[in-house]
Scaffold this active site. Structure first.
Site, mmCIF file in Angstrom:
data_model
loop_
_atom_site.group_PDB
_atom_site.id
_atom_site.type_symbol
_atom_site.label_atom_id
_atom_site.label_comp_id
_atom_site.label_asym_id
_atom_site.label_seq_id
_atom_site.Cartn_x
_atom_site.Cartn_y
_atom_site.Cartn_z
ATOM 1 N N HIS A 1 37.668 43.087 25.030
ATOM 2 C CA HIS A 1 38.180 43.796 26.203
ATOM 3 C C HIS A 1 37.267 44.951 26.618
ATOM 4 C CE1 HIS A 1 41.024 44.382 29.237
ATOM 5 N NE2 HIS A 1 42.148 44.516 28.539
ATOM 6 N N ASP B 1 37.465 42.117 31.442
ATOM 7 C CA ASP B 1 38.783 42.561 31.889
ATOM 8 C C ASP B 1 39.769 41.402 31.855
ATOM 9 O OD1 ASP B 1 37.797 45.103 32.384
ATOM 10 O OD2 ASP B 1 37.219 44.598 34.451
#
Length: 432
Positions: free
Chosen positions: A403, A407
């Site tokens: 992450h 995204d």
């Protein structure tokens, strides 16, 4: 005259390995370039060939010892096996030996550590050399290894061979496994305990292979470093299955390879990575490295554990090239002939847990990659199509990603692109 056997160069930045298994015993005849030992590195098993023809002489290190590149591990004597056998027998105290059981006692498969001795009627064939994982399975199912045909290199047994034998003889193997009472082996075994209602219970401690140690370390590093998250989607596999059914015979006739599922998924991943390049990128320091190529690491089951050889330039390959490459990797993984170069440099990983029956999982990233795709088993489930509830062959897809770089919107988009391509494979052909 003796010739020294040294540890060969193992690859860039690799300075040591673990001696996993001796393939020849003192006194046995060896040919030039014949493998006499197996070394375990961080990624692969490497066989050490004999530099000359002769007789296996003194073994200077034991199985499980760590050896450096260039170190002398054994000596090969000149002569033939028959002539040198008495000399080797005289030198036997230098190496650990296993006492033979009484004639009235059945030979216990664990009595000789990793070398399982055969019964008297099989003695002519000599001892079987088994890896620790294969030996554990033989003991677990109570099988006679001399009766199992090996599919590995030089006819050696693999875990798949033992599992297949156990599956074909379930009724006979279960009682044997319960009645077997393993003798102390080269690995430490806990003494029997009577606390469980008089039933003997044993524990066995087996040293972790270098490959397993590396896997454990790297996976933990991935958890500690990456901000890992997993997102899911499901795919209707009807169109892919129909395409395979319709063209599999023509495909195999033309390309001499079966049309599998992995070709569709690799092509779909290449298509999706073009639209979402972050999935195929990586973080190096404070920079992001984007790539215009896709090197797919494909998880393959091998006798010593899971390995991930790399399909280079998968984005530019056709279905036949992908399937042939994967088949070659699977064959070489079982034989233990994959090299370091085969398993380095991947940019994205695909892991197919579905072949083992997995319905859903959260795969772990293989650093320095930023994402891994998990495939799962195909299962008929009720879905709604045009307002009607119908049964469709569905598969869950899981994308685990870093992450820090990817995204949630990009991860979801990547899976949606794959879903669209797999549910309408024509997109793969006209590049949509």
């Amino acid at each position: 005259m003796a010739t020294e056997v040294t540890v060969p160069t193992l690859g860039e930045s690799i300075t040591e390995a673990t001696l996993g298994q001796w393939l020849k015993k003192p006194g046995e005849a060896v040919k030039a370039d014949e493998p006499i030992a197996s070394l375990e590195t961080d990624k692969v098993a490497v066989e050490v060939p004999s530099p000359v023809a002769g007789v296996m002489g003194e073994q200077l290190v034991a199985e499980g010892d760590t050896v450096a590149v260039g170190a002398v591990i054994a000596r090969v004597e000149s002569g033939s096996g028959a002539a040198a056998a008495p000399a080797a027998a005289a030198a036997a105290p230098a190496a650990p030996s296993v006492s033979e059981p009484p004639a009235s006692t059945p030979v216990n498969p664990a009595g000789a550590g990793e070398n399982i001795e055969l019964r008297d009627e099989d003695a002519a064939a000599g001892p079987l050399t088994l890896s620790p994982s294969v030996r554990r399975l033989v003991l677990e199912f109570g099988l006679d290894p001399s009766k199992i045909k090996g599919s590995g290199k030089d006819g050696r047994l693999t875990k798949d061979d033992v599992l297949a034998a156990a599956k074909n003889a379930p009724a006979a193997s279960a009682p044997a496994a319960q009645s077997a009472a393993p003798a102390p082996s080269s690995q430490s075994a806990a003494p029997a305990a009577s606390a469980g209602g008089g039933v003997e219970r044993r524990e066995e401690r087996v040293r972790m292979t270098r490959l397993r140690q590396t896997v454990a370390r790297r996976l933990k590093e991935a958890q500690n470093t990456a901000a890992m998250l997993t997102t899911f989607n499901d795919v209707d596999m009807t169109a892919v299955m129909e395409a395979r059914s319709r063209y599999k015979d023509l495909f195999e006739k033309k390309h001499s390879i079966r049309l599998g599922f992995m070709g569709f998924f690799v092509k779909a991943a290449a298509l999706a990575a073009r639209d979402v390049p972050a999935v195929n990128a990586s973080i190096e320091g404070d920079e992001i490295v984007y790539r215009d190529y896709l090197d797919v690491s494909v998880a393959v089951s091998a006798p010593n554990g899971l390995v991930v050889p790399v399909i280079r330039n998968a984005h530019a390959m056709g279905f036949a090239e992908i399937e042939k490459t994967i088949a070659d990797f699977g064959k070489r993984a079982k034989e233990g002939t994959l090299t370091m170069a085969d398993m380095t440099g991947g940019t994205f990983t695909i892991s197919n847990g579905g072949v083992f029956g997995s319905l859903l999982s959260t795969p772990i990233i293989n650093p320095p990659q930023s994402a891994v795709l998990g495939m799962h088993r195909i299962e008929e489930r009720p879905v709604v199509r045009n307002g009607q509830i119908v049964a469709r062959p569905m598969m869950y897809l899981a994308l685990s990603y870093d992450h820090r770089l990817i995204d949630g919107r990009e991860a979801v988009t990547f899976l949606v692109r794959m879903k669209e391509a797999l549910e309408d494979p024509t997109r793969l052909l006209i590049d949509l």
